[in-house]
Motif scaffolding. Sequence first.
Motif, PDB file in Angstrom:
ATOM      1  N   VAL A  16      -0.447  -0.851  10.165  1.00 36.73           N
ATOM      2  CA  VAL A  16       0.699  -0.889   9.254  1.00 36.73           C
ATOM      3  C   VAL A  16       0.326  -1.620   7.968  1.00 36.73           C
ATOM      4  O   VAL A  16       0.682  -1.194   6.864  1.00 36.73           O
ATOM      5  N   ARG A  17      -0.394  -2.724   8.090  1.00 33.43           N
ATOM      6  CA  ARG A  17      -0.820  -3.462   6.895  1.00 33.43           C
ATOM      7  C   ARG A  17      -1.714  -2.598   6.010  1.00 33.43           C
ATOM      8  O   ARG A  17      -1.603  -2.620   4.783  1.00 33.43           O
ATOM      9  N   GLN A  18      -2.609  -1.835   6.626  1.00 29.33           N
ATOM     10  CA  GLN A  18      -3.471  -0.949   5.850  1.00 29.33           C
ATOM     11  C   GLN A  18      -2.663   0.151   5.168  1.00 29.33           C
ATOM     12  O   GLN A  18      -2.890   0.458   3.987  1.00 29.33           O
ATOM     13  N   SER A  19      -1.703   0.726   5.899  1.00 31.88           N
ATOM     14  CA  SER A  19      -0.862   1.765   5.321  1.00 31.88           C
ATOM     15  C   SER A  19      -0.031   1.207   4.165  1.00 31.88           C
ATOM     16  O   SER A  19       0.146   1.868   3.142  1.00 31.88           O
ATOM     17  N   ALA A  20       0.473   0.004   4.341  1.00 33.16           N
ATOM     18  CA  ALA A  20       1.268  -0.625   3.287  1.00 33.16           C
ATOM     19  C   ALA A  20       0.432  -0.834   2.032  1.00 33.16           C
ATOM     20  O   ALA A  20       0.898  -0.594   0.910  1.00 33.16           O
ATOM     21  N   HIS A  21      -0.819  -1.258   2.214  1.00 35.72           N
ATOM     22  CA  HIS A  21      -1.693  -1.483   1.062  1.00 35.72           C
ATOM     23  C   HIS A  21      -1.995  -0.172   0.340  1.00 35.72           C
ATOM     24  O   HIS A  21      -1.906  -0.093  -0.894  1.00 35.72           O
ATOM     25  N   ARG A  22      -2.339   0.871   1.107  1.00 32.50           N
ATOM     26  CA  ARG A  22      -2.636   2.168   0.491  1.00 32.50           C
ATOM     27  C   ARG A  22      -1.420   2.708  -0.247  1.00 32.50           C
ATOM     28  O   ARG A  22      -1.531   3.211  -1.374  1.00 32.50           O
ATOM     29  N   ALA A  23      -0.268   2.626   0.396  1.00 30.18           N
ATOM     30  CA  ALA A  23       0.955   3.137  -0.233  1.00 30.18           C
ATOM     31  C   ALA A  23       1.278   2.372  -1.495  1.00 30.18           C
ATOM     32  O   ALA A  23       1.643   2.953  -2.526  1.00 30.18           O
ATOM     33  N   ARG A  24       1.149   1.063  -1.449  1.00 31.05           N
ATOM     34  CA  ARG A  24       1.468   0.223  -2.607  1.00 31.05           C
ATOM     35  C   ARG A  24       0.549   0.546  -3.788  1.00 31.05           C
ATOM     36  O   ARG A  24       1.007   0.634  -4.933  1.00 31.05           O
TER      37      ARG A  24
END
Length: 306
Positions: A155-163
Amino acid sequence: MSGADTVGARRESDDELFERYRRLLFAVSYDMLGSVADAEDCVQEAWIRWARDDRADIADPKSYLVRVVTNVTLNRLRAVRTQRESYIGPWLPEPLATTPDVAEEVEQHDTVSFALLVVLETLTPVERAVFVLRDVFGLPHAEIADAVGRSEAAVRQSAHRAREHVRAGRPRFTADRDARHRLTEGFLAACLNGDVDRLKEMLADDVIVLTDGGGRAKAARNPLYGAAKSARFFAAVGRGYADARLEWVDINGAPGFALVDADGSTRTAGLLETDGDRITRVFTMHNPDKLYRLGASGRPATGTRG
């Protein structure tokens, strides 16, 4: 109290508990989908599951309901993404009227801008869910991981990519409401008057225009780029709206407009993004399936017709 009365009292309490979070659930689903109709369906499905499931061990109803509506919405988002690939012309989100008379349709949070919803369309379903839950609603990573069925690290990785993706795609500058309103008023006046030169002056050199007709109404089937081409387009189509009534309506928290026919139906709606001086992006919606819910303000604009 009889056994039947006890069951009825519990059911009423459960109904009230769900209603407490209904607007939040709608906002989460709408921000993930960009569709009022689909979001309403997802909230209804969340209610069905809420009414059906055993809730004896649910310590946090809010978290539980957010998880349910996120799962339901993710499934819907995966399905509609396939449909949108065959959509005729550019697909734009369904505009959400945020004028005071319909403000209760959404949870009182920072309204996601229309331009941001357009950027979110480029994310994967999970990235979009993670971004909405984390960056819009501020949920902790662990709670989001539970909602989307991924590890907290993922989730943290997805949040970073999305951001990072959103940061690259969202407008670099947003003018204040008064400036956007003035530019919108001048833009519409130039369109209705077919004033190509004035439109060229108002449009940024790298302006992007997206018009959504969905095969149901006339609209450009491809994005328009550049001031000259866009100015000619708006001058050509603008005169066709001379018989429509112009009304102001907030769309996703920003000043927008609706062009309304004599029978009260909205023929088109739109809003602009600006850099403070010139228009950088234009979004117009013509597909009637996306307009019939849009509540116009009922205040005719003045000084915009030549």
